[in-house]
Design a protein around this motif. Structure first.
Motif, PDB file in Angstrom:
ATOM      1  N   UNK A 187      27.330 -23.753 -37.826  1.00  5.53           N
ATOM      2  CA  UNK A 187      26.331 -24.335 -36.931  1.00  5.53           C
ATOM      3  C   UNK A 187      25.073 -24.700 -37.705  1.00  5.53           C
ATOM      4  N   UNK A 188      24.630 -23.802 -38.583  1.00  5.98           N
ATOM      5  CA  UNK A 188      23.404 -24.046 -39.343  1.00  5.98           C
ATOM      6  C   UNK A 188      23.542 -25.291 -40.219  1.00  5.98           C
ATOM      7  N   UNK A 189      24.618 -25.366 -40.988  1.00  8.06           N
ATOM      8  CA  UNK A 189      24.795 -26.471 -41.926  1.00  8.06           C
ATOM      9  C   UNK A 189      25.020 -27.783 -41.187  1.00  8.06           C
ATOM     10  N   UNK A 190      25.907 -27.778 -40.198  1.00  9.16           N
ATOM     11  CA  UNK A 190      26.224 -29.019 -39.490  1.00  9.16           C
ATOM     12  C   UNK A 190      25.021 -29.544 -38.716  1.00  9.16           C
ATOM     13  N   UNK A 191      24.340 -28.656 -37.999  1.00  8.60           N
ATOM     14  CA  UNK A 191      23.188 -29.093 -37.209  1.00  8.60           C
ATOM     15  C   UNK A 191      22.068 -29.585 -38.115  1.00  8.60           C
ATOM     16  N   UNK A 192      21.831 -28.896 -39.225  1.00  8.59           N
ATOM     17  CA  UNK A 192      20.762 -29.311 -40.116  1.00  8.59           C
ATOM     18  C   UNK A 192      21.084 -30.642 -40.777  1.00  8.59           C
ATOM     19  N   UNK A 193      22.230 -30.736 -41.431  1.00  6.42           N
ATOM     20  CA  UNK A 193      22.591 -31.952 -42.164  1.00  6.42           C
ATOM     21  C   UNK A 193      22.625 -33.164 -41.246  1.00  6.42           C
ATOM     22  N   UNK A 239      13.819 -25.530 -39.134  1.00  7.77           N
ATOM     23  CA  UNK A 239      12.893 -24.650 -38.425  1.00  7.77           C
ATOM     24  C   UNK A 239      13.409 -24.332 -37.023  1.00  7.77           C
ATOM     25  N   UNK A 240      13.949 -25.336 -36.366  1.00  4.16           N
ATOM     26  CA  UNK A 240      14.429 -25.147 -35.000  1.00  4.16           C
ATOM     27  C   UNK A 240      15.753 -24.390 -34.976  1.00  4.16           C
ATOM     28  N   UNK A 241      16.730 -24.860 -35.734  1.00  5.03           N
ATOM     29  CA  UNK A 241      18.076 -24.282 -35.673  1.00  5.03           C
ATOM     30  C   UNK A 241      18.090 -22.839 -36.178  1.00  5.03           C
ATOM     31  N   UNK A 242      17.340 -22.534 -37.238  1.00  6.03           N
ATOM     32  CA  UNK A 242      17.327 -21.169 -37.752  1.00  6.03           C
ATOM     33  C   UNK A 242      16.795 -20.193 -36.710  1.00  6.03           C
ATOM     34  N   UNK A 243      15.825 -20.627 -35.911  1.00  2.23           N
ATOM     35  CA  UNK A 243      15.312 -19.753 -34.856  1.00  2.23           C
ATOM     36  C   UNK A 243      16.326 -19.596 -33.729  1.00  2.23           C
TER      37      UNK A 243
END
Length: 440
Positions: free
Chosen positions: A224-230, A145-149
Motif C-alpha cells: 500500500x505504501x509503495x503503490x500509493x506513493x509512487x 506524508x498522508x499515506x504513512x499516517x
C-alpha cells in the motif's frame, strides 16, 4: 528488443507495436526474456483471465531455472511475496479482502482534511522564497506524508521513506537495499501497533478476521505504501505539468467546462502513473496478440501503450475526461483497491496548492523540461516555478506548521461511523479551483 530506461518510451512502444503487433518480445535486466503487452484488448484479456495468466511469480521459468540472482534489481517488484498481488483464487480473496476492509475505514472527507493540512505545511517551507520545484518540494513529499499516517506511522517517519520508496521501484542497483529499509520500518510499526493500536491500516490488518501473519501484514503495508506513493507522486507531477504548460487546458478550465477530477482522468489516459506493470505468468501454452506464449513466460502489462492503442483511441486529441475506461488502475480481480485514495490526495493537493499560490509560473520553457524514466514509470524530473508569496499562503502555512504536531489527524480520516462525534467546526467548502485562472 531490450526494454531500456528510454528517454522517449512512447516512441519505443509504437516502434514495437509497428514491428510486432499488440504483443512484443523484450529483454529485461540480465537479458531475461519477457513479453510486453501493448494492445488495449490484449491487456484486458490478461487482466481478466487469471486462469491463463497467473499473478504467482514462482511460475516464472527464469526463477525455476535459477537465472535471477537474489540481488537482481527486478526482485523488489517480481520476487514472490505473501501478497494479494502474487496470489489467485481463494488465497487472493482472503488477502485482498483484508486490504479492502482496511482502506474502507478512511472516508474521503477526512482524507481531504489530511491533505489540506500537509499541503499547507509543505508550502510553509518554500512560500517565503517565492520559488520551488513542485516535483521535489511538493509532489514527492505530499503522498508520503498522508499515506504513512494512514498506515499508522508517526509524523517524522514518513519523510525519511520518500527516497527509498521511489528507489525500490526504479529497478536500480540499490533497489534491494531500499526495499529492506522500508520493510524494517514497517516491521517496527507492526510491533508497536500490537501493543498500542489505533485508527489506522496497520491496526486494522492486525485485528482482521482473515488472521494475517506478521509477514503478510508487513508485506501488505509495504504494498500500500509503495503503490500509493509512487502512483500519486506521478499523477500529481503530470497534472501540474499540464496545468503549467497547456494553454488550451487552462482555457477550458477557466471556462468551467473541465473540473479537476476530469483533468486527473485525462492524465491517467495520456500519462498513467505506472506505465508498465509487472507481471503475469503464463499457466500454459497459449496465443496472445498473434504471439505464441509458453508456460512460465513473463508478461508485462504496458498501460502507457494500451491507453493510446489506435484501435481504442484513433484520435488522441479528443478529450477523455469523464471516461474512466483507462487501464491506469488495472482491471479484473487485481484492480487497484486504493484508486480513490490516490485521486483524493491529488485532487485536494493540487486544489489547495493552486489556491495558496495562484500565480505560479515555470521558470523555464516547456521544451526545457526534462523527464525521469525507468522501466516502470516516467514523470517530469522537475517543475521549477516562481510565484508571489501571498499573505494568506504564509499565514495559513505557518498555522499548519505550528499546530501540526498537536493535530489528531488519524481520527479525522476514519469513517464517521467509527469515530466519536467532534465539536470542531466544519472546514469551509473550497472554491472551484479553476476559477483561479479567470482572475489572472
Amino acid at each position: 528488443m531490450r526494454l531500456p530506461e528510454a528517454d522517449d518510451p512512447a516512441r519505443l512502444y509504437e516502434q514495437l507495436r509497428e514491428q510486432y503487433g499488440p504483443v512484443a518480445p523484450v529483454l529485461l535486466h540480465g537479458d531475461l526474456p519477457a513479453w510486453l503487452v501493448l494492445g488495449y484488448r490484449e491487456n484486458l484479456d490478461v487482466m481478466r483471465t487469471p486462469s491463463l495468466y497467473s499473478r504467482d511469480s514462482r511460475r516464472w521459468s527464469a526463477f525455476q531455472k535459477g537465472e535471477v540472482p537474489a540481488d537482481s534489481p527486478l526482485m523488489p517488484t517480481v520476487g514472490w511475496q505473501p501478497l494479494c498481488v502474487f496470489t489467485d483464487g481463494e488465497e487472493h480473496a482472503r488477502l485482498r479482502g483484508a486490504v479492502v476492509d482496511g482502506l474502507a475505514q478512511f472516508n474521503r472527507h477526512g482524507m481531504r482534511r489530511y491533505v489540506t493540512h500537509y499541503t499547507h505545511q509543505l508550502v510553509q517551507r518554500f512560500a517565503a522564497s517565492g520559488k520551488a520545484d513542485l516535483v521535489r518540494d511538493y509532489a514527492e513529499q505530499l503522498p508520503m506524508l498522508v499515506v504513512s499516517r494512514l498506515l499508522g506511522m508517526a509524523p517524522d517517519e514518513g519523510p525519511a521513506l520518500v527516497e527509498p520508496t521511489l528507489d525500490l521501484m526504479r529497478g536500480s542497483e540499490t533497489a534491494a537495499a531500499s526495499n529492506q529499509t522500508v520493510t524494517e520500518v514497517l516491521h517496527d510499526l507492526v510491533r508497536r501497533k500490537k501493543t498500542t493500536p489505533g485508527n489506522d491500516l496497520a491496526s486494522r490488518l492486525i485485528a482482521h478476521e482473515s488472521t494475517l501473519s506478521d509477514t503478510e501484514i508487513v508485506e501488505h503495508l509495504r504494498l500500500v505504501l509503495v503503490a500509493a506513493h509512487q502512483n500519486t507522486v506521478n499523477l500529481i507531477a503530470h497534472t501540474l505539468r499540464m496545468l503549467l504548460t497547456d494553454s488550451r487546458f487552462r482555457g477550458r478550465l477557466s471556462g468551467g467546462r473541465m473540473t479537476l477530477p476530469d483533468a486527473l482522468e485525462q492524465v491517467m489516459w495520456d500519462s498513467p502513473p505506472i506505465g508498465v506493470v509487472p507481471g503475469r505468468w503464463a499457466t500454459g501454452n497459449t496465443v496472445l496478440g498473434g504471439q505464441h506464449i509458453k508456460t512460465g513466460d513473463m508478461l508485462l502489462l504496458c498501460i502507457a501503450a494500451a491507453n493510446v492503442d489506435p484501435e481504442q483511441r484513433p484520435h488522441l486529441t479528443v478529450p477523455m475526461h469523464g471516461n474512466r475506461s483507462h487501464l491506469a488502475l488495472s482491471a479484473g480481480p487485481h484492480e487497484c483497491p486504493g484508486g480513490d485514495i490516490g485521486r483524493a490526495i491529488a485532487d485536494t493537493g493540487i486544489d489547495e496548492l493552486m489556491a495558496l499560490l495562484p500565480d505560479m509560473r515555470l521558470t523555464i520553457t516547456e521544451d526545457e523540461l526534462s523527464t525521469t524514466s525507468d522501466w516502470l514509470a516516467r514523470r517530469p524530473s522537475a517543475l521549477p516555478v516562481t510565484f508571489t508569496p501571498s499573505r494568506s499562503a504564509l499565514a495559513g502555512a505557518a498555522r499548519a506548521e505550528v499546530t501540526g504536531a498537536a493535530q489528531p489527524l488519524p481520527e479525522a480520516a476514519v469513517s464517521s461511523h467509527e469515530k466519536k462525534p467532534s465539536s470542531a467546526p466544519a472546514a469551509a467548502k473550497p472554491r472551484p479551483w479553476w476559477k483561479l485562472f479567470s482572475r489572472r
